[in-house]
Design a protein around this motif. Structure first.
Motif, mmCIF file in Angstrom:
data_model
loop_
_atom_site.group_PDB
_atom_site.id
_atom_site.type_symbol
_atom_site.label_atom_id
_atom_site.label_comp_id
_atom_site.label_asym_id
_atom_site.label_seq_id
_atom_site.Cartn_x
_atom_site.Cartn_y
_atom_site.Cartn_z
ATOM 1 N N THR A 239 25.520 -9.404 16.074
ATOM 2 C CA THR A 239 25.023 -10.562 16.854
ATOM 3 C C THR A 239 23.347 -10.698 16.688
ATOM 4 O O THR A 239 22.953 -11.883 16.444
ATOM 5 N N ALA A 242 22.568 -11.876 13.347
ATOM 6 C CA ALA A 242 22.897 -13.377 13.346
ATOM 7 C C ALA A 242 21.419 -14.053 13.895
ATOM 8 O O ALA A 242 21.115 -15.219 13.488
ATOM 9 N N ALA A 243 21.066 -13.501 15.007
ATOM 10 C CA ALA A 243 19.781 -14.131 15.671
ATOM 11 C C ALA A 243 18.647 -14.260 14.658
ATOM 12 O O ALA A 243 18.173 -15.134 14.683
ATOM 13 N N MET A 307 33.252 -12.000 16.116
ATOM 14 C CA MET A 307 31.831 -12.646 15.464
ATOM 15 C C MET A 307 32.154 -13.837 15.086
ATOM 16 O O MET A 307 31.232 -14.446 14.519
ATOM 17 N N GLN A 310 29.690 -16.336 17.051
ATOM 18 C CA GLN A 310 28.199 -16.325 16.718
ATOM 19 C C GLN A 310 28.157 -16.530 15.133
ATOM 20 O O GLN A 310 26.818 -17.364 15.039
ATOM 21 N N THR A 313 27.530 -20.433 14.935
ATOM 22 C CA THR A 313 26.203 -20.830 15.474
ATOM 23 C C THR A 313 25.460 -20.884 14.277
ATOM 24 O O THR A 313 24.613 -21.862 13.946
ATOM 25 N N HIS A 335 33.705 -22.322 22.297
ATOM 26 C CA HIS A 335 32.201 -22.373 22.252
ATOM 27 C C HIS A 335 32.137 -23.763 21.695
ATOM 28 O O HIS A 335 30.875 -24.363 21.591
ATOM 29 N N ARG A 372 32.427 -13.578 23.897
ATOM 30 C CA ARG A 372 31.693 -13.730 22.700
ATOM 31 C C ARG A 372 31.094 -15.106 22.498
ATOM 32 O O ARG A 372 30.130 -15.423 21.939
ATOM 33 N N ALA A 375 27.769 -15.270 23.765
ATOM 34 C CA ALA A 375 26.440 -15.078 22.764
ATOM 35 C C ALA A 375 26.348 -15.978 21.631
ATOM 36 O O ALA A 375 24.993 -16.428 21.598
ATOM 37 N N SER A 376 27.455 -16.812 21.280
ATOM 38 C CA SER A 376 27.104 -17.800 20.400
ATOM 39 C C SER A 376 26.097 -18.857 20.861
ATOM 40 O O SER A 376 25.252 -19.572 20.259
ATOM 41 N N LEU A 379 22.533 -17.647 20.946
ATOM 42 C CA LEU A 379 22.067 -17.865 19.542
ATOM 43 C C LEU A 379 21.845 -19.219 19.437
ATOM 44 O O LEU A 379 20.697 -19.594 18.676
#
Ligand code: UD1
Length: 423
Positions: A239, A242-243, A307, A310, A313, A335, A372, A375-376, A379
């Motif tokens: 994650t 990915a950021a 994942m 994420q 995104t 999401h 999760r 988290a997306s 991001l």
């Protein structure tokens, strides 16, 4: 309820220390029920799901001493006070079903509330129950509870219809104290299974083949205490990479084995990032805007479903169109409608999402729906222009330790706002 406020558009650079893996810690905590001796666990992440697990264990009679500042837990289950994981605890955390294997193995009885449906899919536990029956357990369903009993579990051959992660773990924990040999076939191969096997071995269990589809276990009469360090969280690590990627930065995650996230790293590379693999850390250098890349979620070593949101995104910002296919859970695109609020162009067709990458996203108020997915959305907020608010962050707190401070350290403008400050 707390919310998270993000001022997007900052490039993230620097390194992040990865916490212990939630999905390894949960079964390992439950495995301490298998002995009356003390188990000392290190690198335990300070997460809501871990605190819920401790509550379940305390309810069953486990004595615990926790020092979350040192990420250490001491647990001892001299005797079980009761055999029931009640609905109030189970409903907030499906992994409570992992008490079944150890309780049955040590005491010959267990009662666990059926976890029921959850946001990302129906998630039945039939593989757990069929497997335990193969070891000689009698299973009854009554009043929303699973009641399992056995005089003595006996080793047997168990072939899983699908390589379920927690079913494999439940059966491993049951088999280590069963009489004779158990062969588990079509097992999940996730790194968290490998970590559980290592921990069980440190308690004296005899297990071979973890990380492959065939796990062989010779049952022991009893197990002893242990001192065990939990593996790093591969989903958390991925994650933060990915950021870094979607903000155009350079990020390194420390405390994770690159082999455990190879499927994700390969996709980051395909999307244009440079990946630097070291023994226990991974670096990512973004080389401009990500390129569209298709993914299909699969059991390990395939691309992890945890994942998928994420990665979507990242693709929402990518150049070109990508197809994201979810094969593990039937309802794991919640999401999408929130990412669309940021200006993402995503269309769902059955189990796939077509993502047409946009040059820019714009901040908006968003609502988290599951761990999760939250988290997306964070991001999304990091790369969107302007301000993004993410509400219902209790989902995030179940699985990401100190996410805001880790992101702040990378240069993000992000803060947690108690609900009273903004309705
Ligand atoms: C674990 C992880 C979760 C991750 C998932 C897939 C933990 C605590 N959770 O969940 O974060 O997303 O693996 O990598 O480790 N199924 C059945 N019957 C069963 C068991 C599973 O039909 O008895 C189905 C599920 O509905 C799902 C698929 O099998 O469609 C895979 O699920 P499973 O691997 O069991 O996921 P969990 O262990 O619940």
């Amino acid at each position: 309820m707390d919310k998270i406020r993000i001022q997007g558009g900052k490039i993230l650079n620097g390194n992040v220390e990865v916490s212990g893996a939630k999905n390894a810690a949960l079964p390992i905590l439950m495995a301490t029920l298998l002995t009356d001796q003390e188990c000392i666990l290190g690198r335990v992440p300070d997460l809501q799901d871990i605190r819920t697990t401790i509550k379940v264990l305390n309810h069953l009679g486990t004595e615990t001493t926790s020092d979350f500042s040192a990420h250490t837990l001491k647990l001892r289950a001299p005797e079980v006070k009761c055999f029931e994981a009640p609905y109030d605890l189970v409903r907030t955390m499906r992994a409570s079903v992992l008490v079944l294997g150890p309780l049955l193995a040590r005491y010959g009885k267990a009662k666990v509330s059926l976890p029921g449906g959850c946001a990302i899919g129906a998630r039945p536990i039939n593989y757990h129950l069929l497997g335990l029956e193969r070891l000689g357990a009698k299973i009854e369903l009554e009043g929303g509870y699973v009641i399992a009993s056995a005089q003595k579990l006996r080793g047997n051959r168990v072939a899983f219809e699908f390589p379920s992660v927690t079913a494999t773990e439940n059966l491993m924990m049951a088999a280590v104290l069963a009489e004779g040999e158990t062969l588990l076939e079509n097992c999940a191969k996730e790194p968290e299974i490998v970590d559980l096997a290592r921990m069980l071995r440190s308690m004296g269990a005899q297990i071979e083949g973890e990380g492959t589809e065939l796990i062989t276990i010779q049952g022991k009469k009893s197990l002893h205490g242990c001192n065990y360090q939990i593996v790093g969280d591969r989903i958390e690590a991925s994650t933060y990479l990915a950021a870094g990627f979607l903000t155009g930065g350079n990020v390194r995650v420390d405390g994770v084995d690159p082999e455990t996230i190879e499927a994700v790293l390969g996709k980051f590379e395909e999307a244009g990032a440079t990946i630097i693999r070291e023994a226990h850390s991974v670096g990512l250098r973004s080389n401009g805007r990500p390129k569209a890349t298709n993914i299909t979620t699969l059991p390990f070593p395939g691309f992890p479903t945890d994942m998928q949101a994420q990665f979507m995104t990242v693709m929402a910002m990518a150049e070109g169109a990508s197809l994201i296919t979810e094969t593990i859970f039937e309802n794991r695109f919640m999401h999408v409608s929130e990412l669309v609020r940021l200006g993402a162009d995503i269309t769902i067709r059955g189990h796939s999402a077509m993502v047409h990458g946009q040059k820019t996203l714009k901040g908006a108020p968003l609502m988290a729906t599951d761990l999760r997915a939250s988290a997306s959305l964070v991001l999304g907020g990091l790369c969107a222009q302007g301000e993004t608010w993410v509400s219902r962050v209790y989902h995030l707190d179940r699985g990401y330790e100190n996410m805001e401070s880790k992101l702040q350290k990378l240069g993000a403008v992000i803060e947690r706002v108690p609900s009273t400050e903004r309705s």
